[in-house]
Scaffold this motif. Structure first.
Motif, PDB file in Angstrom:
ATOM      1  N   LEU A  11       3.116  -2.698 -20.058  1.00 14.53           N
ATOM      2  CA  LEU A  11       2.797  -4.121 -20.185  1.00 14.53           C
ATOM      3  C   LEU A  11       4.074  -4.940 -20.203  1.00 14.53           C
ATOM      4  CD1 LEU A  11      -0.051  -4.354 -22.885  1.00 14.53           C
ATOM      5  CD2 LEU A  11      -0.247  -4.691 -20.421  1.00 14.53           C
ATOM      6  N   TRP A  12       4.149  -5.918 -19.324  1.00 15.62           N
ATOM      7  CA  TRP A  12       5.266  -6.854 -19.316  1.00 15.62           C
ATOM      8  C   TRP A  12       4.958  -7.994 -20.277  1.00 15.62           C
ATOM      9  CZ3 TRP A  12       9.268  -7.159 -15.302  1.00 15.62           C
ATOM     10  CH2 TRP A  12       9.256  -6.068 -14.414  1.00 15.62           C
ATOM     11  N   SER A  13       5.981  -8.500 -20.936  1.00 17.10           N
ATOM     12  CA  SER A  13       5.785  -9.713 -21.730  1.00 17.10           C
ATOM     13  C   SER A  13       5.819 -10.926 -20.805  1.00 17.10           C
ATOM     14  CB  SER A  13       6.881  -9.852 -22.799  1.00 17.10           C
ATOM     15  OG  SER A  13       8.124 -10.201 -22.189  1.00 17.10           O
ATOM     16  N   VAL A  14       5.312 -12.045 -21.286  1.00 18.16           N
ATOM     17  CA  VAL A  14       5.343 -13.294 -20.523  1.00 18.16           C
ATOM     18  C   VAL A  14       6.790 -13.637 -20.172  1.00 18.16           C
ATOM     19  CG1 VAL A  14       4.921 -15.783 -20.663  1.00 18.16           C
ATOM     20  CG2 VAL A  14       3.208 -14.170 -21.522  1.00 18.16           C
ATOM     21  N   ASP A  15       7.683 -13.490 -21.129  1.00 20.51           N
ATOM     22  CA  ASP A  15       9.089 -13.853 -20.909  1.00 20.51           C
ATOM     23  C   ASP A  15       9.765 -12.939 -19.903  1.00 20.51           C
ATOM     24  OD1 ASP A  15       8.766 -15.887 -22.763  1.00 20.51           O
ATOM     25  OD2 ASP A  15       9.407 -14.629 -24.444  1.00 20.51           O
ATOM     26  N   GLU A  16       9.465 -11.639 -19.941  1.00 19.62           N
ATOM     27  CA  GLU A  16      10.057 -10.701 -18.980  1.00 19.62           C
ATOM     28  C   GLU A  16       9.627 -11.028 -17.559  1.00 19.62           C
ATOM     29  OE1 GLU A  16      10.437  -6.657 -21.751  1.00 19.62           O
ATOM     30  OE2 GLU A  16       8.561  -7.131 -20.693  1.00 19.62           O
ATOM     31  N   HIS A  17       8.348 -11.319 -17.393  1.00 19.26           N
ATOM     32  CA  HIS A  17       7.837 -11.645 -16.060  1.00 19.26           C
ATOM     33  C   HIS A  17       8.472 -12.933 -15.546  1.00 19.26           C
ATOM     34  CE1 HIS A  17       5.077 -11.638 -12.708  1.00 19.26           C
ATOM     35  NE2 HIS A  17       4.535 -12.783 -13.060  1.00 19.26           N
ATOM     36  N   LEU A  18       8.564 -13.946 -16.400  1.00 19.50           N
ATOM     37  CA  LEU A  18       9.162 -15.211 -15.988  1.00 19.50           C
ATOM     38  C   LEU A  18      10.647 -15.028 -15.664  1.00 19.50           C
ATOM     39  CD1 LEU A  18       9.004 -18.242 -15.533  1.00 19.50           C
ATOM     40  CD2 LEU A  18       9.397 -18.577 -17.989  1.00 19.50           C
ATOM     41  N   ASP A  19      11.350 -14.262 -16.493  1.00 16.09           N
ATOM     42  CA  ASP A  19      12.776 -14.018 -16.234  1.00 16.09           C
ATOM     43  C   ASP A  19      12.968 -13.325 -14.882  1.00 16.09           C
ATOM     44  OD1 ASP A  19      13.449 -15.183 -18.614  1.00 16.09           O
ATOM     45  OD2 ASP A  19      13.759 -13.288 -19.690  1.00 16.09           O
ATOM     46  N   ASP A  20      12.074 -12.398 -14.558  1.00 17.07           N
ATOM     47  CA  ASP A  20      12.159 -11.693 -13.287  1.00 17.07           C
ATOM     48  C   ASP A  20      11.988 -12.667 -12.118  1.00 17.07           C
ATOM     49  OD1 ASP A  20      12.465  -9.428 -11.724  1.00 17.07           O
ATOM     50  OD2 ASP A  20      10.326  -8.983 -11.694  1.00 17.07           O
ATOM     51  N   ILE A  21      11.051 -13.598 -12.256  1.00 15.10           N
ATOM     52  CA  ILE A  21      10.810 -14.601 -11.211  1.00 15.10           C
ATOM     53  C   ILE A  21      12.028 -15.504 -11.038  1.00 15.10           C
ATOM     54  CG2 ILE A  21       9.427 -16.634 -10.609  1.00 15.10           C
ATOM     55  CD1 ILE A  21       7.061 -15.231 -12.076  1.00 15.10           C
ATOM     56  N   LEU A  22      12.526 -16.027 -12.157  1.00 14.83           N
ATOM     57  CA  LEU A  22      13.620 -16.997 -12.081  1.00 14.83           C
ATOM     58  C   LEU A  22      14.943 -16.357 -11.666  1.00 14.83           C
ATOM     59  CD1 LEU A  22      12.845 -19.261 -15.182  1.00 14.83           C
ATOM     60  CD2 LEU A  22      12.239 -19.609 -12.775  1.00 14.83           C
ATOM     61  N   ALA A  23      15.080 -15.055 -11.861  1.00 17.25           N
ATOM     62  CA  ALA A  23      16.286 -14.360 -11.398  1.00 17.25           C
ATOM     63  C   ALA A  23      16.279 -14.202  -9.885  1.00 17.25           C
ATOM     64  CB  ALA A  23      16.382 -12.994 -12.066  1.00 17.25           C
ATOM     65  N   THR A  24      15.095 -14.302  -9.288  1.00 19.53           N
ATOM     66  CA  THR A  24      14.945 -14.102  -7.846  1.00 19.53           C
ATOM     67  C   THR A  24      14.900 -15.413  -7.082  1.00 19.53           C
ATOM     68  OG1 THR A  24      13.695 -12.076  -8.306  1.00 19.53           O
ATOM     69  CG2 THR A  24      13.519 -12.995  -6.085  1.00 19.53           C
ATOM     70  N   VAL A  25      14.235 -16.414  -7.648  1.00 21.47           N
ATOM     71  CA  VAL A  25      14.045 -17.700  -6.969  1.00 21.47           C
ATOM     72  C   VAL A  25      15.312 -18.536  -7.094  1.00 21.47           C
ATOM     73  CG1 VAL A  25      12.724 -19.846  -6.959  1.00 21.47           C
ATOM     74  CG2 VAL A  25      11.555 -17.669  -7.324  1.00 21.47           C
ATOM     75  N   LYS A  26      15.894 -18.910  -5.969  1.00 19.38           N
ATOM     76  CA  LYS A  26      17.128 -19.697  -5.958  1.00 19.38           C
ATOM     77  C   LYS A  26      16.869 -21.088  -5.393  1.00 19.38           C
ATOM     78  CE  LYS A  26      19.312 -16.124  -7.478  1.00 19.38           C
ATOM     79  NZ  LYS A  26      19.660 -16.067  -8.930  1.00 19.38           N
ATOM     80  N   PRO A  27      17.668 -22.086  -5.795  1.00 22.54           N
ATOM     81  CA  PRO A  27      17.487 -23.443  -5.273  1.00 22.54           C
ATOM     82  C   PRO A  27      17.609 -23.489  -3.754  1.00 22.54           C
ATOM     83  CG  PRO A  27      18.947 -23.463  -7.184  1.00 22.54           C
ATOM     84  CD  PRO A  27      18.732 -22.025  -6.826  1.00 22.54           C
ATOM     85  N   LEU A  28      16.812 -24.351  -3.142  1.00 14.89           N
ATOM     86  CA  LEU A  28      16.867 -24.527  -1.694  1.00 14.89           C
ATOM     87  C   LEU A  28      18.192 -25.163  -1.289  1.00 14.89           C
ATOM     88  CD1 LEU A  28      13.258 -25.894  -1.094  1.00 14.89           C
ATOM     89  CD2 LEU A  28      14.072 -23.551  -0.780  1.00 14.89           C
ATOM     90  N   ASP A  29      18.622 -24.879  -0.080  1.00 11.54           N
ATOM     91  CA  ASP A  29      19.876 -25.444   0.422  1.00 11.54           C
ATOM     92  C   ASP A  29      19.751 -26.953   0.602  1.00 11.54           C
ATOM     93  OD1 ASP A  29      21.086 -22.963   0.524  1.00 11.54           O
ATOM     94  OD2 ASP A  29      20.489 -22.598   2.613  1.00 11.54           O
TER      95      ASP A  29
END
Length: 431
Positions: A11-29
């Motif tokens: 089971l992933w925690s809410v924070d772990e899942h969100l951290d995983d998303i935000l570590a991958t999603v980068k600002p658009l150019d």
């Protein structure tokens, strides 16, 4: 594929899942956009003022441009009588000059003529004699004629009265807008006022939302036995726009893996982020999981939360476009959007503030129960004046009506199984 290892208990925690998303999603150019197209975008440059605003002293009233000494002591009984030498309209070139004993009829926004020190509103005068004497002002847009005559001024004026001084708004060299500013109507107005036709911004993310399920029918069509209306794609595309994105809603996709894969591929050309709803659990027809897990770049996982336990995250296509797969129950999908998709959209925009505001509030209405080991998100209404929050509806993930009447989410932590009336809870404000 995720950048974080699966937790030992599965089971992933809410924070772990969100951290995983935000570590991958980068600002658009960043890109250069014309002002009308830049609304809602995030500025990536500091903008300085090239010219003062206003760029010249100008009148804030329709009236007469005068010298202060000429109207000193003026009253109803003893008005100052001045010779009207002409009109000064907005856009005038400043060829008229006001000398002793003279006045120039002036319109709002017109440059203060040389020699004049103040403007007396037309209401402080007799309206003048000669051309335009009936009203004291020529109709807007009408060409100036011979404005000779006199005007009687009934009140004195101080230097600078009813005059917008050059640079009284901003001075040349001032910082107009900082990088990171979201460009709304007032900011667009300022950019236009200082002469900026284009700006460097991060574009609004393009978010494609699609629902899955052979049982889904578009609103307005007839329902057959066993069918329901597709609400998720409408709710989430609206939520994406509210978060600052450009949203594209795709009609519901049937429970067929090949059809879903083809639809996703077709949508990649206009997507900075893909959001699907439904088909992420362990059922026989969980088409999203079947279609996308085979590619190896979308990870399907279980979260220690309620509602919204099944989630998927990864990337698809040659450009590794981020994809978030949300559960299909309406409340689950909306709560998941608020917790995971909205922050991802704002990260793509390059914003620092990714999350909804949170407050502490006293629970009213009824006590809450929650399963141990799950972070529960319940719908509620928040009263800012009382510092109180009241649950709306039950905990069922299908209760759309309750969601429509809620303006916040009540958060019950994983280690809490009950919250009594009067206790404080964390509240996520949605409005």
């Amino acid at each position: 594929m995720s950048s974080t290892a699966t937790p030992p208990d599965g089971l992933w925690s809410v924070d772990e899942h969100l951290d995983d998303i935000l570590a991958t999603v980068k600002p658009l150019d960043p890109i250069e956009l014309q002002l009308p197209d830049a609304q809602g975008c995030v500025l990536v440059e500091d903008v300085t003022v090239p010219v003062a605003l206003p760029p010249f002293d100008n009148s804030s009233m329709d009236g007469y441009a005068v010298r202060v000494a000429d109207v000193a002591g003026a009253s109803e009984e003893f008005p100052a009588v001045l010779t009207v030498i002409g009109d000064v309209a907005a856009g005038s070139d400043g060829s008229l000059a006001v000398g002793p004993g003279e006045a120039a009829r002036i319109m709002t926004g017109a440059p203060l003529p040389p020699g004049a020190e103040a403007v007396v509103p037309v209401e402080w005068t007799d309206g003048g004699t000669g051309q335009g004497a009936a009203t004291g002002m020529r109709p807007a847009g009408e060409a100036p004629e011979d404005a000779s005559g006199e005007v009687r001024v009934h009140r004195p004026a101080e230097a600078g009265a009813h005059v917008r001084e050059r640079g009284s708004d901003v001075q040349a060299g001032d910082l107009a807008l900082e990088a990171g500013t979201v460009l709304g109507p007032p900011q667009i107005a300022l950019l236009a006022a200082i002469g900026r036709g284009t700006v460097q911004v991060r574009p609004r993310p393009r978010v494609v939302v699609l629902s899955t399920g052979s049982e889904l029918v578009q609103p307005g069509e007839e329902l057959a036995e066993g069918q329901i209306y597709d609400s998720n794609s409408f709710a989430l595309s609206a939520a994406a726009r509210d978060a600052g994105a450009i949203a594209y809603r795709v009609g519901a996709v049937t429970d067929d893996a090949d059809t879903l894969r083809a639809t996703v591929e077709d949508q990649l050309i206009r997507a900075d982020l893909l959001v699907t709803t439904g088909g992420v659990s362990v059922g026989a027809y969980d088409v999203v999981k079947e279609a996308l897990s085979a590619e190896g770049r979308v990870d399907f996982r279980k979260l220690a939360m309620q509602p919204g336990k099944p989630q998927g995250f990864g990337s698809v296509g040659p450009d590794h476009t981020p994809l978030l797969a949300l559960p299909g129950n309406p409340v689950s999908s909306y709560v998941s959007f608020e917790l995971f998709v909205r922050p991802a959209i704002r990260a793509l925009m390059g914003l620092e503030d990714l999350h909804r505001p949170r407050v502490r509030a006293r629970l009213t209405g009824r006590e809450l129960s929650s399963p141990r080991g799950r972070r529960q998100f319940l719908r509620g209404r928040y009263d800012a004046e009382e510092g109180a929050v009241t649950p709306v509806g039950g905990s069922g993930s299908h209760l759309i009506a309750a969601l429509a009447h809620a303006d916040c989410l009540l958060v019950v932590p994983e280690d809490t199984t009950a919250v009594a009336v009067g206790e404080e809870v964390e509240v996520v404000l949605l409005g």
